[in-house]
Design a protein around this motif. Structure first.
Motif, PDB file in Angstrom:
ATOM      1  N   VAL A  37       0.831  -1.204   0.000  1.00 44.63           N
ATOM      2  CA  VAL A  37       0.000   0.000   0.000  1.00 44.63           C
ATOM      3  C   VAL A  37       0.863   1.251   0.000  1.00 44.63           C
ATOM      4  O   VAL A  37       0.596   2.224  -0.725  1.00 44.63           O
ATOM      5  CB  VAL A  37      -0.952  -0.015   1.214  1.00 44.63           C
ATOM      6  N   ALA A  38       1.931   1.257   0.809  1.00 42.03           N
ATOM      7  CA  ALA A  38       2.798   2.426   0.886  1.00 42.03           C
ATOM      8  C   ALA A  38       3.518   2.666  -0.434  1.00 42.03           C
ATOM      9  O   ALA A  38       3.737   3.831  -0.827  1.00 42.03           O
ATOM     10  CB  ALA A  38       3.815   2.240   2.017  1.00 42.03           C
ATOM     11  N   ARG A  39       3.874   1.605  -1.129  1.00 36.23           N
ATOM     12  CA  ARG A  39       4.521   1.780  -2.430  1.00 36.23           C
ATOM     13  C   ARG A  39       3.569   2.433  -3.426  1.00 36.23           C
ATOM     14  O   ARG A  39       3.961   3.352  -4.167  1.00 36.23           O
ATOM     15  CB  ARG A  39       4.993   0.429  -2.956  1.00 36.23           C
ATOM     16  N   ARG A  40       2.330   1.990  -3.437  1.00 36.39           N
ATOM     17  CA  ARG A  40       1.365   2.611  -4.343  1.00 36.39           C
ATOM     18  C   ARG A  40       1.133   4.075  -3.979  1.00 36.39           C
ATOM     19  O   ARG A  40       1.041   4.935  -4.863  1.00 36.39           O
ATOM     20  CB  ARG A  40       0.049   1.848  -4.301  1.00 36.39           C
ATOM     21  N   ALA A  41       1.059   4.354  -2.700  1.00 40.05           N
ATOM     22  CA  ALA A  41       0.850   5.740  -2.277  1.00 40.05           C
ATOM     23  C   ALA A  41       2.036   6.616  -2.679  1.00 40.05           C
ATOM     24  O   ALA A  41       1.850   7.754  -3.141  1.00 40.05           O
ATOM     25  CB  ALA A  41       0.636   5.787  -0.764  1.00 40.05           C
ATOM     26  N   ARG A  42       3.247   6.093  -2.520  1.00 42.41           N
ATOM     27  CA  ARG A  42       4.411   6.883  -2.901  1.00 42.41           C
ATOM     28  C   ARG A  42       4.463   7.119  -4.400  1.00 42.41           C
ATOM     29  O   ARG A  42       4.767   8.221  -4.872  1.00 42.41           O
ATOM     30  CB  ARG A  42       5.662   6.164  -2.408  1.00 42.41           C
ATOM     31  N   GLU A  43       4.152   6.102  -5.191  1.00 40.02           N
ATOM     32  CA  GLU A  43       4.166   6.268  -6.643  1.00 40.02           C
ATOM     33  C   GLU A  43       3.127   7.296  -7.070  1.00 40.02           C
ATOM     34  O   GLU A  43       3.402   8.162  -7.927  1.00 40.02           O
ATOM     35  CB  GLU A  43       3.892   4.920  -7.311  1.00 40.02           C
ATOM     36  N   ASN A  44       1.945   7.244  -6.505  1.00 35.48           N
ATOM     37  CA  ASN A  44       0.922   8.225  -6.854  1.00 35.48           C
ATOM     38  C   ASN A  44       1.301   9.628  -6.379  1.00 35.48           C
ATOM     39  O   ASN A  44       1.009  10.622  -7.063  1.00 35.48           O
ATOM     40  CB  ASN A  44      -0.422   7.831  -6.253  1.00 35.48           C
ATOM     41  N   ALA A  45       1.967   9.718  -5.214  1.00 34.27           N
ATOM     42  CA  ALA A  45       2.394  11.034  -4.739  1.00 34.27           C
ATOM     43  C   ALA A  45       3.448  11.621  -5.661  1.00 34.27           C
ATOM     44  O   ALA A  45       3.471  12.848  -5.903  1.00 34.27           O
ATOM     45  CB  ALA A  45       2.931  10.919  -3.315  1.00 34.27           C
ATOM     46  N   GLU A  46       4.327  10.800  -6.216  1.00 30.89           N
ATOM     47  CA  GLU A  46       5.317  11.287  -7.175  1.00 30.89           C
ATOM     48  C   GLU A  46       4.629  11.810  -8.443  1.00 30.89           C
ATOM     49  O   GLU A  46       5.003  12.864  -8.980  1.00 30.89           O
ATOM     50  CB  GLU A  46       6.305  10.173  -7.516  1.00 30.89           C
ATOM     51  N   ILE A  47       3.621  11.076  -8.920  1.00 35.36           N
ATOM     52  CA  ILE A  47       2.895  11.517 -10.122  1.00 35.36           C
ATOM     53  C   ILE A  47       2.192  12.837  -9.844  1.00 35.36           C
ATOM     54  O   ILE A  47       2.207  13.772 -10.676  1.00 35.36           O
ATOM     55  CB  ILE A  47       1.896  10.429 -10.549  1.00 35.36           C
ATOM     56  N   GLN A  48       1.570  12.958  -8.673  1.00 35.82           N
ATOM     57  CA  GLN A  48       0.861  14.190  -8.337  1.00 35.82           C
ATOM     58  C   GLN A  48       1.814  15.373  -8.227  1.00 35.82           C
ATOM     59  O   GLN A  48       1.496  16.484  -8.671  1.00 35.82           O
ATOM     60  CB  GLN A  48       0.099  14.007  -7.027  1.00 35.82           C
ATOM     61  N   LEU A  49       2.998  15.126  -7.656  1.00 37.07           N
ATOM     62  CA  LEU A  49       3.957  16.226  -7.537  1.00 37.07           C
ATOM     63  C   LEU A  49       4.456  16.670  -8.905  1.00 37.07           C
ATOM     64  O   LEU A  49       4.591  17.887  -9.164  1.00 37.07           O
ATOM     65  CB  LEU A  49       5.132  15.788  -6.661  1.00 37.07           C
ATOM     66  N   GLU A  50       4.740  15.733  -9.775  1.00 30.01           N
ATOM     67  CA  GLU A  50       5.184  16.106 -11.115  1.00 30.01           C
ATOM     68  C   GLU A  50       4.112  16.924 -11.840  1.00 30.01           C
ATOM     69  O   GLU A  50       4.411  17.933 -12.503  1.00 30.01           O
ATOM     70  CB  GLU A  50       5.538  14.853 -11.916  1.00 30.01           C
ATOM     71  N   GLY A  51       2.860  16.511 -11.701  1.00 24.98           N
ATOM     72  CA  GLY A  51       1.782  17.282 -12.332  1.00 24.98           C
ATOM     73  C   GLY A  51       1.641  18.665 -11.724  1.00 24.98           C
ATOM     74  O   GLY A  51       1.411  19.654 -12.446  1.00 24.98           O
TER      75      GLY A  51
END
Length: 610
Positions: free
Chosen positions: A531-545
């Protein structure tokens, strides 16, 4: 409607007034209390900030020139790389709690050897010189040298005594007791005795006595202490594993916080450039500086947690407070591992039941109680002991050998040498008619055999003549009429047997619950990692956007900071989940007592000196 317009007009005027007041107050503040704000320049947003601007920004991101990564008492430049196996090895060698438990085992080993010493043979020798002097008679000298070897026999509970006694006596009474012959010549008599005495219990103390009981119990005590040592060692290894992963998390959390602070510093550089370019109002710098100060505080707290985690680990792997490693920075080199393999609950429970030192200790307590029951039951029997003795006796006399038959008066006429002769003279004095000395009959005395003439050497050789052996066989029987002590002790031991059974059941329930909780913790930690890996990956995508929107002018600094903080928290959550997974594996090893097997550790059991 007019009221609405009037209200809006007054609100607008009020806001403009507050803005002018804020602007005046900002200009009125001194440079010491408000950070320096660059003036607007006609620099395009595509141009890079000048060197002077970069120098000003570099100074502003290091408040008061204080190193926020500074740690008290630790030279961060002096590092000590450390693997998990190396940390465990250091703990096994240096941990004080393990050393105390190890010394307990060694102490119990000495206690066992001490009790086994009761079966060591005991050699005793007692030389004794006696001089007897009585008024009216000459003094006599007696010399005795008695020696023996005695001991206990473990099987059967018997005891033995092998003796070798030698006596030289000039006392007439002692000579008569030894030889039953005429000893009026005043010579010395030598006597030697060699034999063995053995006592064997037949009922009570035959299968078990108090000595053998204490030795058997001490062996269980030694095994219990070894179980305590293993439990203590497992607990320390689990603490080392948890401390190691706590330090890994603290260091990675610190790195994450520093990275997040660097993002704020980069944002400050960009804002300074835009302020210099005149595209952003100077007030935007305060928002970035506030966020940067907050992140600096996070780095300070993370640095403190690194120190705490490192000190906790050092207390487990270092022996002395003067160890040089206290001043060095530990650098864990192992990364958290992850496995998709599920834990089989039944196998974990089986390992725990077979390996947990607590159950082993209760098992040994049950064996100790069984020994007590056997002993107290034996004490209720009557005592019947078989006593046996076999000895060889040899005699000799001082003087020279004479082969002629001698004739001696039946009663000697010397009153000082024979009390009966003195009595005879007194009878003659008051009653006449008794025979005179010349009329006393003579008694022929056969010559002393040659094998009886000599000293200690002759008496020793006479031990092995065919007429020397002596035998003694006897039985001793005793028993208390009611024997309440042994019966009460037996009843108490049986009560303790029931108590130990209840304790075992309770301990098994506690262990089963501990294992089930540990297995659940491993499964939960495994899911948390995913779960934490998915959250981190999505947080990276959100930050880039969000960065792209900010660069396009469609987002704000506040939203950008939120995305950066969300990513930092997501990374920390992932780090925490990974380290918690490894810590849960360590807890599972502790719960099932498979720590030694999982870490390739071999523990040598204490030597049972039988």
């Amino acid at each position: 409607m007019r009221l609405f317009y009037r209200t809006a007009f007054f609100a607008l005027v009020l806001s403009l007034s507050i803005g002018l007041c804020d602007l005046r107050s900002a200009r009125a503040q001194t440079p010491e209390t408000v950070p320096q704000i660059a003036k607007n320049t006609n620099v395009s947003t595509n141009e890079k900030p000048s060197a002077k601007t970069e120098e000003k920004v570099e100074k502003s991101i290091e408040p008061n020139n204080v190193n926020i990564l500074h740690r008290v008492g630790v030279q961060t430049s002096e590092t000590l790389p450390l693997t998990l196996n190396e940390a465990i090895r250091r703990a096994l060698e240096n941990n004080n709690a393990i050393e105390v438990a190890r010394d307990d085992v060694r102490f119990q080993e000495t206690q066992l050897r001490s009790q086994l010493g009761v079966y060591d043979p005991v050699f005793t020798v007692s030389p004794n010189l006696t001089r007897n002097s009585t008024t009216g008679s000459r003094a006599t000298n007696d010399f005795r040298v008695n020696s023996d070897v005695s001991g206990l026999i473990r099987r059967g509970g018997g005891n033995y005594r092998v003796f070798f006694d030698n006596v030289r006596t000039e006392n007439s009474f002692s000579q008569q007791q030894l030889s039953s012959g005429n000893t009026s010549s005043g010579g010395a008599l030598f006597s030697s005795g060699l034999g063995v005495a053995y006592t064997q219990p037949l009922l009570r103390d035959f299968r078990i006595d108090n000595t053998r009981r204490q030795i058997r119990i001490q062996r269980r005590f030694l095994q219990q202490t070894d179980a305590d040592f293993r439990r203590q060692t497992i607990d320390v290894i689990a603490q080392v594993q948890r401390g190691y992963w706590d330090l890994v998390f603290a260091l990675r959390d610190q790195q994450n916080r520093v990275a997040n602070l660097n993002l704020a510093r980069e944002n400050l550089r960009q804002v300074e450039a835009k302020i210099d370019a005149g595209t952003v109002a100077p007030i935007a710098r305060a928002e970035v500086a506030t966020e940067m100060a907050t992140r600096e505080g996070d780095v300070l707290l993370a640095t403190q947690q690194v120190t705490v985690a490192e000190n906790n680990l050092k207390t487990l792997i270092l022996r002395e407070i003067s160890a040089p490693e206290w001043n060095r920075s530990l650098v864990p080199t192992d990364r958290p591992v992850y496995s998709d393999e599920s834990i089989v609950l039944d196998d974990a429970v089986k390992d725990a039941v077979e390996n947990r030192p607590e159950l082993q200790r209760l098992k040994l307590a049950r064996e100790i109680n069984a020994i007590n029951i056997e002993f107290f039951k034996n004490q209720t029997k009557p005592q019947v002991d078989l006593n046996t003795q076999f000895s060889l006796n040899g005699f000799s006399r001082s003087g020279t050998f004479s082969g002629d038959t001698q004739f001696v008066p039946l009663i000697s006429g010397d009153p000082q040498s024979n009390a009966f002769a003195f009595l005879l003279q007194q009878i003659r004095r008051f009653h006449g008619g008794l025979p005179t000395d010349s009329e006393i009959p003579l008694v022929p005395v056969a010559p002393t055999p040659s094998f009886l003439v000599g000293g200690f050497n002759r008496s020793f050789l006479n031990l092995f003549r065919s007429d020397a052996p002596n035998y003694t066989v006897g039985v001793t029987i005793s028993f208390p009429l009611r024997n309440r002590t042994a019966r009460a002790n037996l009843a108490g031991a049986r009560v303790q047997e029931e108590q130990i059974s209840a304790q075992t059941r309770a301990q098994e329930q506690t262990i089963i619950a501990d294992v089930r909780n540990a297995v659940q913790a491993v499964e939960t930690a495994r899911q948390r990692v995913l779960v934490a890996r998915r959250a981190r990956e999505n947080a990276e995508i959100q930050l880039e956007g969000e960065k792209k929107l900010f660069e396009a002018g469609q987002s704000t600094t506040f939203l950008l900071f939120q995305r950066e903080n969300s990513l930092a928290n997501a990374r920390n959550a992932e780090i925490r989940a990974e380290t918690d997974f490894n810590k849960s594996l360590a807890d599972l090893q502790r719960a099932t007592s498979t720590t030694f097997r999982a870490n390739n550790i071999e523990v040598t059991s204490p030597v049972d000196d039988k």
